[in-house]
Motif scaffolding. Structure first.
Motif, PDB file in Angstrom:
ATOM      1  N   ASN A 288       6.885 -38.031  -2.460  1.00  0.00           N
ATOM      2  CA  ASN A 288       7.494 -38.819  -3.529  1.00  0.00           C
ATOM      3  C   ASN A 288       7.683 -37.966  -4.790  1.00  0.00           C
ATOM      4  O   ASN A 288       6.731 -37.367  -5.292  1.00  0.00           O
ATOM      5  CB  ASN A 288       6.603 -40.023  -3.831  1.00  0.00           C
ATOM      6  CG  ASN A 288       7.267 -41.065  -4.705  1.00  0.00           C
ATOM      7  OD1 ASN A 288       8.254 -40.799  -5.378  1.00  0.00           O
ATOM      8  ND2 ASN A 288       6.717 -42.268  -4.706  1.00  0.00           N
ATOM      9  N   SER A 289       8.894 -37.949  -5.312  1.00  0.00           N
ATOM     10  CA  SER A 289       9.197 -37.155  -6.513  1.00  0.00           C
ATOM     11  C   SER A 289       8.938 -37.922  -7.802  1.00  0.00           C
ATOM     12  O   SER A 289       9.093 -37.358  -8.886  1.00  0.00           O
ATOM     13  CB  SER A 289      10.667 -36.722  -6.491  1.00  0.00           C
ATOM     14  OG  SER A 289      11.526 -37.842  -6.702  1.00  0.00           O
ATOM     15  N   GLU A 290       8.530 -39.192  -7.691  1.00  0.00           N
ATOM     16  CA  GLU A 290       8.430 -40.041  -8.877  1.00  0.00           C
ATOM     17  C   GLU A 290       7.039 -40.603  -9.120  1.00  0.00           C
ATOM     18  O   GLU A 290       6.802 -41.234 -10.165  1.00  0.00           O
ATOM     19  CB  GLU A 290       9.437 -41.194  -8.743  1.00  0.00           C
ATOM     20  CG  GLU A 290      10.863 -40.709  -8.625  1.00  0.00           C
ATOM     21  CD  GLU A 290      11.861 -41.796  -8.272  1.00  0.00           C
ATOM     22  OE1 GLU A 290      13.060 -41.561  -8.453  1.00  0.00           O
ATOM     23  OE2 GLU A 290      11.437 -42.878  -7.817  1.00  0.00           O
ATOM     24  N   PHE A 291       6.121 -40.395  -8.183  1.00  0.00           N
ATOM     25  CA  PHE A 291       4.793 -40.976  -8.328  1.00  0.00           C
ATOM     26  C   PHE A 291       3.798 -40.087  -7.609  1.00  0.00           C
ATOM     27  O   PHE A 291       4.079 -39.621  -6.503  1.00  0.00           O
ATOM     28  CB  PHE A 291       4.788 -42.386  -7.707  1.00  0.00           C
ATOM     29  CG  PHE A 291       3.543 -43.172  -7.969  1.00  0.00           C
ATOM     30  CD1 PHE A 291       3.312 -43.726  -9.222  1.00  0.00           C
ATOM     31  CD2 PHE A 291       2.597 -43.347  -6.976  1.00  0.00           C
ATOM     32  CE1 PHE A 291       2.161 -44.450  -9.470  1.00  0.00           C
ATOM     33  CE2 PHE A 291       1.446 -44.070  -7.215  1.00  0.00           C
ATOM     34  CZ  PHE A 291       1.227 -44.624  -8.464  1.00  0.00           C
ATOM     35  N   GLU A 292       2.712 -39.707  -8.233  1.00  0.00           N
ATOM     36  CA  GLU A 292       2.192 -40.177  -9.503  1.00  0.00           C
ATOM     37  C   GLU A 292       2.468 -39.134 -10.579  1.00  0.00           C
ATOM     38  O   GLU A 292       2.251 -37.955 -10.370  1.00  0.00           O
ATOM     39  CB  GLU A 292       0.674 -40.430  -9.343  1.00  0.00           C
ATOM     40  CG  GLU A 292       0.058 -41.322 -10.404  1.00  0.00           C
ATOM     41  CD  GLU A 292      -0.509 -40.538 -11.588  1.00  0.00           C
ATOM     42  OE1 GLU A 292      -0.834 -39.344 -11.481  1.00  0.00           O
ATOM     43  OE2 GLU A 292      -0.614 -41.163 -12.655  1.00  0.00           O
ATOM     44  N   LYS A 293       2.973 -39.587 -11.737  1.00  0.00           N
ATOM     45  CA  LYS A 293       3.499 -38.680 -12.748  1.00  0.00           C
ATOM     46  C   LYS A 293       2.469 -37.653 -13.215  1.00  0.00           C
ATOM     47  O   LYS A 293       2.801 -36.482 -13.433  1.00  0.00           O
ATOM     48  CB  LYS A 293       4.022 -39.476 -13.935  1.00  0.00           C
ATOM     49  CG  LYS A 293       4.751 -38.640 -14.977  1.00  0.00           C
ATOM     50  CD  LYS A 293       5.326 -39.518 -16.075  1.00  0.00           C
ATOM     51  CE  LYS A 293       6.163 -38.689 -17.056  1.00  0.00           C
ATOM     52  NZ  LYS A 293       5.360 -37.651 -17.731  1.00  0.00           N
ATOM     53  N   GLY A 294       1.211 -38.086 -13.375  1.00  0.00           N
ATOM     54  CA  GLY A 294       0.187 -37.161 -13.850  1.00  0.00           C
ATOM     55  C   GLY A 294      -0.019 -35.984 -12.915  1.00  0.00           C
ATOM     56  O   GLY A 294      -0.242 -34.851 -13.353  1.00  0.00           O
ATOM     57  N   VAL A 295       0.063 -36.235 -11.617  1.00  0.00           N
ATOM     58  CA  VAL A 295      -0.079 -35.154 -10.633  1.00  0.00           C
ATOM     59  C   VAL A 295       1.139 -34.238 -10.673  1.00  0.00           C
ATOM     60  O   VAL A 295       1.015 -33.004 -10.703  1.00  0.00           O
ATOM     61  CB  VAL A 295      -0.273 -35.733  -9.224  1.00  0.00           C
ATOM     62  CG1 VAL A 295      -0.397 -34.596  -8.206  1.00  0.00           C
ATOM     63  CG2 VAL A 295      -1.498 -36.636  -9.158  1.00  0.00           C
ATOM     64  N   LEU A 296       2.321 -34.839 -10.686  1.00  0.00           N
ATOM     65  CA  LEU A 296       3.547 -34.043 -10.697  1.00  0.00           C
ATOM     66  C   LEU A 296       3.620 -33.177 -11.954  1.00  0.00           C
ATOM     67  O   LEU A 296       4.036 -32.014 -11.898  1.00  0.00           O
ATOM     68  CB  LEU A 296       4.761 -34.968 -10.601  1.00  0.00           C
ATOM     69  CG  LEU A 296       4.816 -35.861  -9.353  1.00  0.00           C
ATOM     70  CD1 LEU A 296       5.974 -36.854  -9.453  1.00  0.00           C
ATOM     71  CD2 LEU A 296       4.949 -35.027  -8.088  1.00  0.00           C
ATOM     72  N   ASP A 297       3.212 -33.738 -13.094  1.00  0.00           N
ATOM     73  CA  ASP A 297       3.206 -32.961 -14.343  1.00  0.00           C
ATOM     74  C   ASP A 297       2.218 -31.810 -14.273  1.00  0.00           C
ATOM     75  O   ASP A 297       2.476 -30.721 -14.815  1.00  0.00           O
ATOM     76  CB  ASP A 297       2.877 -33.869 -15.524  1.00  0.00           C
ATOM     77  CG  ASP A 297       4.037 -34.786 -15.909  1.00  0.00           C
ATOM     78  OD1 ASP A 297       5.173 -34.531 -15.444  1.00  0.00           O
ATOM     79  OD2 ASP A 297       3.808 -35.752 -16.655  1.00  0.00           O
ATOM     80  N   THR A 298       1.086 -32.028 -13.609  1.00  0.00           N
ATOM     81  CA  THR A 298       0.111 -30.949 -13.438  1.00  0.00           C
ATOM     82  C   THR A 298       0.730 -29.793 -12.668  1.00  0.00           C
ATOM     83  O   THR A 298       0.577 -28.624 -13.031  1.00  0.00           O
ATOM     84  CB  THR A 298      -1.137 -31.469 -12.704  1.00  0.00           C
ATOM     85  OG1 THR A 298      -1.792 -32.456 -13.510  1.00  0.00           O
ATOM     86  CG2 THR A 298      -2.113 -30.335 -12.405  1.00  0.00           C
ATOM     87  N   TRP A 299       1.450 -30.114 -11.608  1.00  0.00           N
ATOM     88  CA  TRP A 299       2.085 -29.057 -10.815  1.00  0.00           C
ATOM     89  C   TRP A 299       3.144 -28.318 -11.621  1.00  0.00           C
ATOM     90  O   TRP A 299       3.295 -27.106 -11.490  1.00  0.00           O
ATOM     91  CB  TRP A 299       2.710 -29.666  -9.560  1.00  0.00           C
ATOM     92  CG  TRP A 299       1.703 -30.246  -8.611  1.00  0.00           C
ATOM     93  CD1 TRP A 299       0.349 -30.038  -8.612  1.00  0.00           C
ATOM     94  CD2 TRP A 299       1.967 -31.134  -7.522  1.00  0.00           C
ATOM     95  NE1 TRP A 299      -0.243 -30.740  -7.594  1.00  0.00           N
ATOM     96  CE2 TRP A 299       0.711 -31.414  -6.911  1.00  0.00           C
ATOM     97  CE3 TRP A 299       3.116 -31.717  -7.007  1.00  0.00           C
ATOM     98  CZ2 TRP A 299       0.607 -32.269  -5.802  1.00  0.00           C
ATOM     99  CZ3 TRP A 299       3.016 -32.549  -5.899  1.00  0.00           C
ATOM    100  CH2 TRP A 299       1.770 -32.819  -5.307  1.00  0.00           C
TER     101      TRP A 299
END
Length: 463
Positions: A288-299
């Motif tokens: 999922n490219s949209e959830f969870e934002k905190g994880v995606l932002d960390t990457w």
């Protein structure tokens, strides 16, 4: 120019005609490829069609997948209306027209502890959905097992369906409804072990044999949320052994899902070092490219998001080739290709492999389908040697022909669609207008060329 012998099957094939060796440059560009990578979301919805804006958002981000969630909340006590079946059919047709594929899930509620439907109702809904899924299966990447419990994730069934006999009946029914060419992803790996009464991962000989077990993949919708991925793994058992099971199992079945948490429980796990290791270990194909934002932002902040974009699923890199460069009509064509899968997973759906010759003078094409090779078996981390031997037509015109590798979708509705063909991860070889991968070589057809006549059964044919 090299004169050599090449191992082909159990024989040593002498090359009487000249061949040319070529090395290829690997590309680190992020580009879309079918049935893999990040996806965008649509739904849950039970009445509104999929949005073209959502599809375009995926394509703008080099994504080929949209996860389509369907709410069955209004039909717990009734049959599915024709309007709902038409909605699913229309969505699949729209996806096909737009050049993407859908990951599909049906569920009766979208909250923890919400009501699901009875077993009989679920089975009857599946029967209603069968004609729709069969008719437009080409636009499906894979489906989630769905239906049971919260979010269709087989979590806390209010109809007490989370027992092995009921889970088996429901999964097997859905596998019979979903076309044989597609997989069903199950939320918890220990459920698969119980349903099939088998603690062992799939073997190479079992893979892609059409059995229910070979078509049951994995879904993790709480990736990296905690030590046990939010209950994905049984905390009372050895988690490392459970991961080892998926490491082997997912060589041959799809692994998809999403992250779900970035709080203090997840912080030890969501950083790039661990995330990259876990994505590779469990051989992830879609995320999922949209959830969870905190994880995606960390990457993104730790600078591994780009690598994840590139390596989700398969990623085929053409390393080198040796190819015949001059041949007479009716003569023998030979090619040896070394292809490395630098992605984290295998291709999980059927895929064709072809060599295409195209005349520089007339653009006339001849193609050879390489049935001895299954691209699904080009495993992550491996380099596969593809040997091709075939005969040219006796009536092929003399001249120079460019040589291409083509990996098209086998369904006739998508076969000639470039966006549904696999692009190799190399520099300057992708031909966007056709979906072909140039081998950066040509072959001269000359009636005066030497070399042997071809007497085998593999023959190039004209388009």
């Amino acid at each position: 120019m090299a004169i050599s012998t090449i191992a082909y099957g159990c024989r040593i094939m002498p090359l009487n005609a000249s061949t040319v060796n070529t090395n290829y440059s690997e590309s680190f560009e992020n580009f879309a490829n079918p049935e893999r990578g990040f996806y965008v979301n649509s739904g849950p919805d039970g009445s509104s069609p999929i949005s073209l804006d959502q599809i375009q958002r995926a394509k703008n981000q080099n994504m080929s997948l949209v996860r389509r969630l369907y709410s069955l909340a209004d039909y717990k006590e009734s049959a599915l209306p024709q309007s709902f079946l038409d909605l699913v059919s229309s969505d699949l047709q729209k996806a096909r027209e737009s050049g993407v594929k859908l990951i599909i899930r049906f569920a009766y509620n979208w909250e923890l502890g919400g009501l699901d439907a009875s077993k009989d109702r679920i089975l009857s809904h599946m029967e209603q959905l069968q004609p729709v899924l069969q008719a437009d299966y080409d636009a499906i990447a894979y489906v989630h097992a769905g239906f049971i419990g919260a979010w269709g994730e087989w979590n806390r069934s209010t109809n007490d369906l989370l027992n092995t006999p009921d889970m088996t009946d429901i999964l097997f029914k859905f596998l019979s409804v979903v076309p044989d060419q597609r997989m069903v992803a199950l939320r918890y790996p220990y459920y698969k072990k119980r349903i099939y009464d088998n603690e062992n991962p799939l073997t190479s000989s079992e893979a892609f044999n059409g059995s229910n077990r070979a078509r049951t993949g994995s879904l993790n919708d709480c990736f990296l949320a905690s030590r046990d991925d939010g209950g994905t793994y049984l905390i009372e058992d050895d988690i490392e052994q459970q991961k080892d099971f998926l490491n082997q199992e997912n060589l041959y079945v799809v692994q998809g899902g999403e992250t779900c948490n970035s709080d203090s429980r997840a912080q030890p796990y969501i950083g790039c070092d661990n995330a990259l290791n876990e994505l590779a270990r469990m051989r992830w194909s879609s995320l999922n490219s949209e959830f969870e934002k905190g994880v995606l932002d960390t990457w993104k902040n730790q600078d591994c998001f780009g690598e994840i974009e590139r390596r989700l699923g398969y990623r085929f890199n053409l390393v080198n080739s040796e190819i015949t460069n001059i041949v007479k009509p009716g003569g023998r064509f030979f090619a040896q290709l070394n292809i490395e899968n630098v992605g984290w997973a295998s291709a999980y759906n059927p895929r064709l492999l072809e060599i295409v010759l195209r005349s520089r003078d007339t653009t006339q094409e001849y193609y050879l389908r390489v049935n001895e090779q299954d691209p699904r078996r080009w495993l992550p981390g491996d380099t596969t040697t593809v040997n091709i031997e075939a005969g040219l037509p006796v009536n092929i015109s003399s001249g120079e022909y460019d040589i291409f590798l083509n990996l098209p979708d086998p369904d006739s509705r998508l076969y000639n669609r470039p966006e549904y063909s696999i692009r190799l991860a190399n520099v300057d070889i992708w031909e966007e207008s056709t979906g072909y991968n140039s081998l950066l070589r040509s072959i001269v057809v000359d009636a005066n060329a030497g070399g042997e006549d071809y007497s085998g059964s593999n023959q190039f044919v004209s388009r």
